[in-house]
Design a protein around this motif. Structure first.
Motif, PDB file in Angstrom:
ATOM      1  N   SER A  72     -22.852  24.023 -27.594  1.00  0.00           N
ATOM      2  CA  SER A  72     -24.164  23.396 -27.585  1.00  0.00           C
ATOM      3  C   SER A  72     -23.976  21.899 -27.399  1.00  0.00           C
ATOM      4  N   LYS A  73     -25.086  21.191 -27.193  1.00  0.00           N
ATOM      5  CA  LYS A  73     -25.021  19.728 -27.089  1.00  0.00           C
ATOM      6  C   LYS A  73     -25.049  19.154 -28.501  1.00  0.00           C
ATOM      7  N   TYR A  74     -24.090  18.280 -28.784  1.00  0.00           N
ATOM      8  CA  TYR A  74     -23.986  17.658 -30.104  1.00  0.00           C
ATOM      9  C   TYR A  74     -24.217  16.159 -30.004  1.00  0.00           C
ATOM     10  N   PRO A  75     -25.023  15.596 -30.923  1.00  0.00           N
ATOM     11  CA  PRO A  75     -25.234  14.151 -30.931  1.00  0.00           C
ATOM     12  C   PRO A  75     -23.928  13.425 -31.247  1.00  0.00           C
ATOM     13  N   VAL A  76     -23.554  12.507 -30.397  1.00  0.00           N
ATOM     14  CA  VAL A  76     -22.287  11.799 -30.547  1.00  0.00           C
ATOM     15  C   VAL A  76     -22.273  10.974 -31.844  1.00  0.00           C
ATOM     16  N   ARG A  77     -23.406  10.437 -32.252  1.00  0.00           N
ATOM     17  CA  ARG A  77     -23.429   9.620 -33.469  1.00  0.00           C
ATOM     18  C   ARG A  77     -23.155  10.461 -34.719  1.00  0.00           C
ATOM     19  N   ASP A  78     -23.461  11.757 -34.668  1.00  0.00           N
ATOM     20  CA  ASP A  78     -23.226  12.646 -35.816  1.00  0.00           C
ATOM     21  C   ASP A  78     -21.888  13.370 -35.740  1.00  0.00           C
ATOM     22  N   PHE A  79     -21.400  13.588 -34.531  1.00  0.00           N
ATOM     23  CA  PHE A  79     -20.171  14.354 -34.319  1.00  0.00           C
ATOM     24  C   PHE A  79     -19.251  13.579 -33.375  1.00  0.00           C
ATOM     25  N   GLU A  80     -18.349  12.803 -33.964  1.00  0.00           N
ATOM     26  CA  GLU A  80     -17.412  12.035 -33.150  1.00  0.00           C
ATOM     27  C   GLU A  80     -16.356  12.946 -32.534  1.00  0.00           C
ATOM     28  N   LYS A  81     -15.934  13.958 -33.315  1.00  0.00           N
ATOM     29  CA  LYS A  81     -14.905  14.897 -32.858  1.00  0.00           C
ATOM     30  C   LYS A  81     -15.333  16.325 -33.196  1.00  0.00           C
ATOM     31  N   LEU A  82     -14.924  17.241 -32.340  1.00  0.00           N
ATOM     32  CA  LEU A  82     -15.079  18.668 -32.611  1.00  0.00           C
ATOM     33  C   LEU A  82     -13.713  19.312 -32.488  1.00  0.00           C
ATOM     34  N   THR A  83     -13.478  20.339 -33.299  1.00  0.00           N
ATOM     35  CA  THR A  83     -12.238  21.101 -33.207  1.00  0.00           C
ATOM     36  C   THR A  83     -12.586  22.510 -32.766  1.00  0.00           C
ATOM     37  N   LEU A  84     -11.811  23.019 -31.812  1.00  0.00           N
ATOM     38  CA  LEU A  84     -11.992  24.388 -31.355  1.00  0.00           C
ATOM     39  C   LEU A  84     -10.807  25.211 -31.815  1.00  0.00           C
ATOM     40  N   LYS A  85     -11.125  26.366 -32.391  1.00  0.00           N
ATOM     41  CA  LYS A  85     -10.084  27.247 -32.905  1.00  0.00           C
ATOM     42  C   LYS A  85     -10.333  28.656 -32.381  1.00  0.00           C
ATOM     43  N   GLU A  86      -9.318  29.199 -31.730  1.00  0.00           N
ATOM     44  CA  GLU A  86      -9.404  30.566 -31.212  1.00  0.00           C
ATOM     45  C   GLU A  86      -9.351  31.534 -32.388  1.00  0.00           C
ATOM     46  N   VAL A  87     -10.296  32.469 -32.439  1.00  0.00           N
ATOM     47  CA  VAL A  87     -10.328  33.429 -33.546  1.00  0.00           C
ATOM     48  C   VAL A  87     -10.161  34.875 -33.088  1.00  0.00           C
ATOM     49  N   LYS A  88     -10.338  35.124 -31.787  1.00  0.00           N
ATOM     50  CA  LYS A  88     -10.135  36.476 -31.262  1.00  0.00           C
ATOM     51  C   LYS A  88      -9.787  36.368 -29.785  1.00  0.00           C
ATOM     52  N   THR A  89      -8.766  37.144 -29.372  1.00  0.00           N
ATOM     53  CA  THR A  89      -8.365  37.123 -27.967  1.00  0.00           C
ATOM     54  C   THR A  89      -8.319  38.548 -27.427  1.00  0.00           C
ATOM     55  N   GLY A  90      -7.967  38.678 -26.155  1.00  0.00           N
ATOM     56  CA  GLY A  90      -7.862  39.993 -25.531  1.00  0.00           C
ATOM     57  C   GLY A  90      -6.733  40.815 -26.139  1.00  0.00           C
ATOM     58  N   GLU A  91      -6.848  42.140 -26.052  1.00  0.00           N
ATOM     59  CA  GLU A  91      -5.869  43.027 -26.692  1.00  0.00           C
ATOM     60  C   GLU A  91      -4.471  42.916 -26.103  1.00  0.00           C
ATOM     61  N   ASN A  92      -4.344  42.391 -24.894  1.00  0.00           N
ATOM     62  CA  ASN A  92      -3.028  42.266 -24.257  1.00  0.00           C
ATOM     63  C   ASN A  92      -2.419  40.875 -24.416  1.00  0.00           C
ATOM     64  N   TYR A  93      -3.008  40.058 -25.307  1.00  0.00           N
ATOM     65  CA  TYR A  93      -2.552  38.681 -25.469  1.00  0.00           C
ATOM     66  C   TYR A  93      -2.301  38.345 -26.932  1.00  0.00           C
ATOM     67  N   ILE A  94      -1.427  37.349 -27.135  1.00  0.00           N
ATOM     68  CA  ILE A  94      -1.141  36.841 -28.474  1.00  0.00           C
ATOM     69  C   ILE A  94      -2.156  35.746 -28.783  1.00  0.00           C
ATOM     70  N   LEU A  95      -2.743  35.786 -29.967  1.00  0.00           N
ATOM     71  CA  LEU A  95      -3.728  34.789 -30.381  1.00  0.00           C
ATOM     72  C   LEU A  95      -3.101  33.394 -30.372  1.00  0.00           C
ATOM     73  N   ASN A  96      -3.775  32.437 -29.758  1.00  0.00           N
ATOM     74  CA  ASN A  96      -3.333  31.046 -29.750  1.00  0.00           C
ATOM     75  C   ASN A  96      -3.894  30.398 -31.016  1.00  0.00           C
ATOM     76  N   ASP A  97      -3.042  30.198 -32.021  1.00  0.00           N
ATOM     77  CA  ASP A  97      -3.528  29.726 -33.317  1.00  0.00           C
ATOM     78  C   ASP A  97      -3.438  28.210 -33.488  1.00  0.00           C
ATOM     79  N   LYS A  98      -3.273  27.481 -32.387  1.00  0.00           N
ATOM     80  CA  LYS A  98      -3.226  26.019 -32.461  1.00  0.00           C
ATOM     81  C   LYS A  98      -4.604  25.453 -32.126  1.00  0.00           C
ATOM     82  N   PRO A  99      -5.335  24.956 -33.138  1.00  0.00           N
ATOM     83  CA  PRO A  99      -6.643  24.354 -32.860  1.00  0.00           C
ATOM     84  C   PRO A  99      -6.482  23.082 -32.021  1.00  0.00           C
TER      85      PRO A  99
END
Length: 100
Positions: free
Chosen positions: A49-76
């Motif tokens: 979504s669109k986040y107001p920059v004044r309220d959210f300077e940084k966002l972190t993305l973390k993978e929580v589920k991946t395809g069955e043929n792949y290893i989960l990338n656990d590095k946010p």
């Protein structure tokens, strides 16, 4: 109000031309609160979504589920938001390899 978004691009580690569909990510604020969950589409992309920059300077993305043929990338990955821009972040997944 100036806002920003993040686009996740999900690819195969061995072949970056292969885009991964259906991978789920949590979008976290600086206090590690989950703001939303996004899922990659057929092109291996998901956008926040669109986040107001004044309220959210940084966002972190973390993978929580991946395809069955792949290893989960656990590095946010943390992204610094820039006014009126969509920041791209690439996540790679290693395929599960069989043994003979």
């Amino acid at each position: 109000m100036k806002k920003a978004q993040v686009r996740v691009i999900k690819v195969d580690l061995d072949n970056n031309e292969v885009k991964l569909k259906g991978v789920k990510f949590n979008v976290l604020d600086e206090n590690k609160n989950v703001l939303e969950t996004i899922i990659t589409n057929d092109e291996g992309e998901a956008i926040t979504s669109k986040y107001p920059v004044r309220d959210f300077e940084k966002l972190t993305l973390k993978e929580v589920k991946t395809g069955e043929n792949y290893i989960l990338n656990d590095k946010p990955q943390t992204i610094v938001l820039k006014e009126n821009e969509i920041e791209n972040v690439v996540f790679e997944n290693e395929p599960i390899k069989g043994k003979v």
